[in-house]
Design a protein around this motif. Structure first.
Motif, short mmCIF file in Angstrom:
data_model
loop_
_atom_site.label_atom_id
_atom_site.label_comp_id
_atom_site.label_asym_id
_atom_site.label_seq_id
_atom_site.Cartn_x
_atom_site.Cartn_y
_atom_site.Cartn_z
N ARG A 76 0.82 -1.22 0.00
CA ARG A 76 0.00 0.00 0.00
C ARG A 76 0.86 1.27 0.00
O ARG A 76 0.61 2.20 0.78
CB ARG A 76 -0.93 0.03 1.20
CG ARG A 76 -1.88 -1.13 1.27
CD ARG A 76 -2.81 -0.98 2.45
NE ARG A 76 -3.43 -2.24 2.78
CZ ARG A 76 -4.10 -2.47 3.90
NH1 ARG A 76 -4.23 -1.51 4.80
NH2 ARG A 76 -4.63 -3.63 4.14
N PHE A 77 1.90 1.28 -0.84
CA PHE A 77 2.73 2.48 -0.97
C PHE A 77 2.12 3.33 -2.08
O PHE A 77 2.04 2.89 -3.22
CB PHE A 77 4.18 2.11 -1.26
CG PHE A 77 4.81 1.29 -0.16
CD1 PHE A 77 5.15 1.87 1.05
CD2 PHE A 77 5.00 -0.08 -0.32
CE1 PHE A 77 5.69 1.12 2.08
CE2 PHE A 77 5.54 -0.83 0.70
CZ PHE A 77 5.89 -0.24 1.90
N LYS A 78 1.70 4.54 -1.72
CA LYS A 78 0.89 5.33 -2.66
C LYS A 78 1.66 5.70 -3.92
O LYS A 78 1.09 5.80 -5.00
CB LYS A 78 0.35 6.56 -1.94
CG LYS A 78 -0.77 6.20 -1.01
CD LYS A 78 -1.26 7.36 -0.22
CE LYS A 78 -2.21 6.85 0.86
NZ LYS A 78 -2.50 7.85 1.86
N TRP A 79 2.98 5.93 -3.78
CA TRP A 79 3.78 6.32 -4.94
C TRP A 79 3.74 5.22 -6.00
O TRP A 79 3.76 5.47 -7.19
CB TRP A 79 5.22 6.57 -4.49
CG TRP A 79 6.11 7.05 -5.59
CD1 TRP A 79 6.24 8.33 -6.03
CD2 TRP A 79 7.00 6.25 -6.40
NE1 TRP A 79 7.15 8.37 -7.06
CE2 TRP A 79 7.64 7.12 -7.31
CE3 TRP A 79 7.32 4.89 -6.44
CZ2 TRP A 79 8.57 6.69 -8.22
CZ3 TRP A 79 8.25 4.45 -7.37
CH2 TRP A 79 8.87 5.34 -8.25
N ILE A 80 3.68 3.98 -5.53
CA ILE A 80 3.65 2.85 -6.46
C ILE A 80 2.22 2.58 -6.93
O ILE A 80 1.98 2.27 -8.09
CB ILE A 80 4.24 1.60 -5.78
CG1 ILE A 80 5.71 1.86 -5.45
CG2 ILE A 80 4.10 0.36 -6.65
CD1 ILE A 80 6.32 0.89 -4.48
N GLU A 81 1.26 2.73 -6.02
CA GLU A 81 -0.13 2.37 -6.32
C GLU A 81 -0.83 3.35 -7.25
O GLU A 81 -1.65 2.95 -8.10
CB GLU A 81 -0.90 2.27 -4.98
CG GLU A 81 -2.31 1.74 -5.08
CD GLU A 81 -3.37 2.82 -5.22
OE1 GLU A 81 -4.53 2.49 -5.44
OE2 GLU A 81 -3.03 4.02 -5.12
N ALA A 82 -0.49 4.65 -7.09
CA ALA A 82 -1.27 5.71 -7.75
C ALA A 82 -1.52 5.50 -9.25
O ALA A 82 -2.67 5.64 -9.70
CB ALA A 82 -0.64 7.05 -7.48
N PRO A 83 -0.51 5.15 -10.06
CA PRO A 83 -0.79 5.04 -11.51
C PRO A 83 -1.60 3.81 -11.89
O PRO A 83 -2.16 3.77 -12.97
CB PRO A 83 0.60 4.97 -12.15
CG PRO A 83 1.58 5.21 -11.08
CD PRO A 83 0.91 4.94 -9.78
N PHE A 84 -1.63 2.80 -11.03
CA PHE A 84 -2.24 1.53 -11.43
C PHE A 84 -3.57 1.25 -10.74
O PHE A 84 -4.48 0.67 -11.33
CB PHE A 84 -1.29 0.36 -11.11
CG PHE A 84 0.10 0.55 -11.64
CD1 PHE A 84 0.35 0.44 -12.99
CD2 PHE A 84 1.14 0.87 -10.80
CE1 PHE A 84 1.63 0.62 -13.50
CE2 PHE A 84 2.42 1.06 -11.28
CZ PHE A 84 2.67 0.94 -12.63
#
Lengths: 459, 125
Positions: A76-84
């Motif tokens: 649940r790391f937002k930097w990784i999750e945001a685009p997908f």
């Protein structure tokens, strides 16, 4: 006057796609890094053992990297999750776990066939670090099987997560031990230093995700300030930020968050994810509208003002805000699937958006319509240009609206002018959404104009 | 559409990773990047002999025990780690020919020339 503020960290359109692409490239580069380093900076090649042995060894190095990076996909790391979006990321996490298992099943076979002898596979009298490798592979197979067949094995989510939390880090440490003592390449710098750093980083991220962040969030609990019964089995729980914090976190309408209610009174404390049914224009509160359907949610009506909740969010990409160019929208919801769409419609209303929205809302009967009055009020106002169409499977005698199921013919009739240009947002029970999806495709609506979120993390 | 994109992306990522594994495996076994092949010195040849014959039990760049003792800095020590004989080329050769304790006899598998190369490698650890 309600102020309008959207989460500026959520970018829209092509920029988001390119950011996602860069993250995927970075992911592949990190996984390939050990092989690159070994080959170019510290090339100690076993000519005698040949390419089969070399591929077998490299499968092991690569699988180790995939396993170490799994926490980045699920943490649940937002930097990784945001685009997908979380739904896609969790499924990618699963796919990569299966891929790692395939690599690790081939790893000893190719090493044995490439020169170490078949005794590697069948003998028990082997060095301890080889036996550790076998144990790691077995635990990984168990972990993946439990995750894939959680439903069939009838394992409750909470129980499964305990197993996953125990097995994940254990597999990482055991895989490290095996590779560290068995792997010849790891004895030389820079892999000699890199390998422990990768393990420590991965384990630290895991403990941050599962222990330190939950503790931090629990120290700043949200407060239940309103409990509203919407229908006989649906409640809206409104939460206010912790004392001293005026605003809730930034989000866009349609996203979801994880909530753990702390209600005492012998009521269960479990973390679940729910759509945010409020709009960011509703300052100082965040709401979820929850249907009672067994297990934990059957207790949702017992939530009281003054109870507290740990909230972690926002996540997800199901929002019209992410597609700024779309002006003509069709929302199709079934039952409790209205929640993200209510947030979006409230948002459009509050910011005085001139978008045109046809909202087709299917329910079994009139008593199950959630937000009935509010939707009616917004459709009578100017913003957005909302055309609300209710469909009831079991209508009352005086009902003058649409009845029956939302089949292809009805969908075509209702959306006649929209099929060529409008964007479709679907949210509801899987049965309804699957049928609507098929019908829309048959009616010629391309994939890129259909938005839906796969709300369950389990296929 | 997002599931379709996910499936394409996963396939592409897996295909790329498999390609990278095969590519680097070919590079390392083709000799293009091989130290042993490029630098045809006793030390480099000795390294290959060590990997082939000794690395299953001994670390070359660690002092920690694997199955036998780690050999980092072997010739900088006063005594050999297992037999505690004084460190000298003769005693290391003796260990290969007439091993102390559980180590298998290596001299049967290695020629005199190979032992010379191995000694060159061990001296530089």
């Amino acid at each position: 006057v309600k102020l309008y503020k959207v989460n500026k960290s959520i970018k829209t359109g092509e920029k988001t796609m390119s950011r996602g692409l860069w993250r995927i490239i970075l992911y592949v580069l990190i996984i390939s890094a050990p092989l690159t380093i070994v080959t170019y900076l510290n090339p100690v090649t076993l000519h005698q053992n040949g390419i089969i042995y070399e591929i077998g060894k490299n499968l092991g190095l690569t699988a180790f990297m995939i396993l170490m990076l799994q926490i980045l996909l699920s943490g649940r790391f937002k930097w990784i999750e945001a685009p997908f979006g979380m739904d896609i990321l969790i499924r990618f996490h699963k796919h990569m776990a299966i891929f790692a298992v395939c690599l690790l099943l081939l790893h000893p076979v190719l090493l044995a066939g490439g020169g170490l002898g078949w005794g590697l596979l069948v003998k028990v009298d082997l060095p301890w670090y080889i036996l550790i490798g076998k144990l790691t592979l077995m635990l990984l197979l168990v972990n993946v099987a439990l995750s894939l067949f959680q439903n069939r094995l009838r394992i409750k989510f909470e129980k499964w997560r305990c197993y996953h939390d125990l097995l994940g880090p254990s597999i990482s440490v055991l895989a490290f031990s095996h590779s560290w003592f068995a792997g010849q390449d790891l004895q030389n710098p820079p892999l000699k230093y890199l390998w422990p750093v990768i393990l420590i980083t991965s384990v630290c991220l895991f403990f941050y995700h599962r222990i330190f962040r939950p503790i931090d969030l629990a120290c700043k609990p949200y407060r239940v300030i309103k409990v509203k019964q919407e229908t006989h089995d649906v409640w809206t729980i409104s939460l206010a930020p912790p004392p001293g914090i005026k605003k809730v976190f930034n989000y866009v309408p349609g996203q979801f968050h994880f909530i753990t209610f702390h209600r005492n009174r012998n009521l269960p404390e479990e973390e679940h994810h729910w759509t945010i049914s409020s709009s960011p224009t509703e300052q100082g509160i965040i709401s979820s509208t929850i249907k009672s359907r067994g297990d934990f949610t059957s207790t949702i009506g017992e939530t009281r003002i003054g109870d507290t909740a740990t909230v972690h969010g926002p996540f997800g990409r199901f929002s019209y805000v992410n597609y700024a160019n779309e002006q003509d929208l069709v929302f199709i919801a079934g039952g409790i699937g209205v929640t993200p769409l209510r947030g979006m419609i409230r948002h459009m209303h509050d910011i005085e958006s001139e978008k045109s929205v046809l909202f087709i809302y299917a329910n079994s009967d009139e008593n199950n319509i959630v937000f009935s009055k509010e939707l009616q009020e917004i459709s009578s106002a100017n913003y957005p240009r909302l055309n609300l169409v209710h469909i009831l499977e079991n209508p009352p005698r005086n009902w003058s609206g649409e009845t029956g199921l939302l089949d292809k013919a009805k969908l075509e009739r209702l959306c006649k002018n929209k099929l060529n240009n409008a964007a479709f947002y679907l949210c509801g029970p899987p049965g309804l959404i699957d049928k609507v999806l098929v019908n829309l495709k048959e009616l010629g609506v391309p994939d890129k104009r259909i938005h839906l979120e796969i709300f369950s993390f389990i296929d | 559409v997002r599931k379709t994109i996910l499936n394409y992306t996963t396939s592409l990522v897996i295909f790329t990773i498999v390609l990278v594994i095969i590519m680097f495996s070919i590079l390392r076994t083709s000799g293009v990047h091989s130290v042993g092949a490029a630098a045809d010195t006793p030390d480099a040849r000795g390294e290959l002999i060590f990997i082939e014959n000794c690395s299953g039990c001994h670390h070359a760049h660690l002092t920690e025990t694997k199955i036998g003792p780690g050999l980092k800095g072997l010739f900088n020590q006063e005594t050999l780690p297992a037999s505690h004989r004084p460190v000298s080329e003769n005693n290391v050769r003796l260990q290969l020919k007439d091993p102390y304790k559980n180590m298998p006899r290596m001299a049967d598998d290695l020629s005199e020339e190979q032992i010379n190369d191995l000694m060159a490698f061990l001296k530089n650890l």
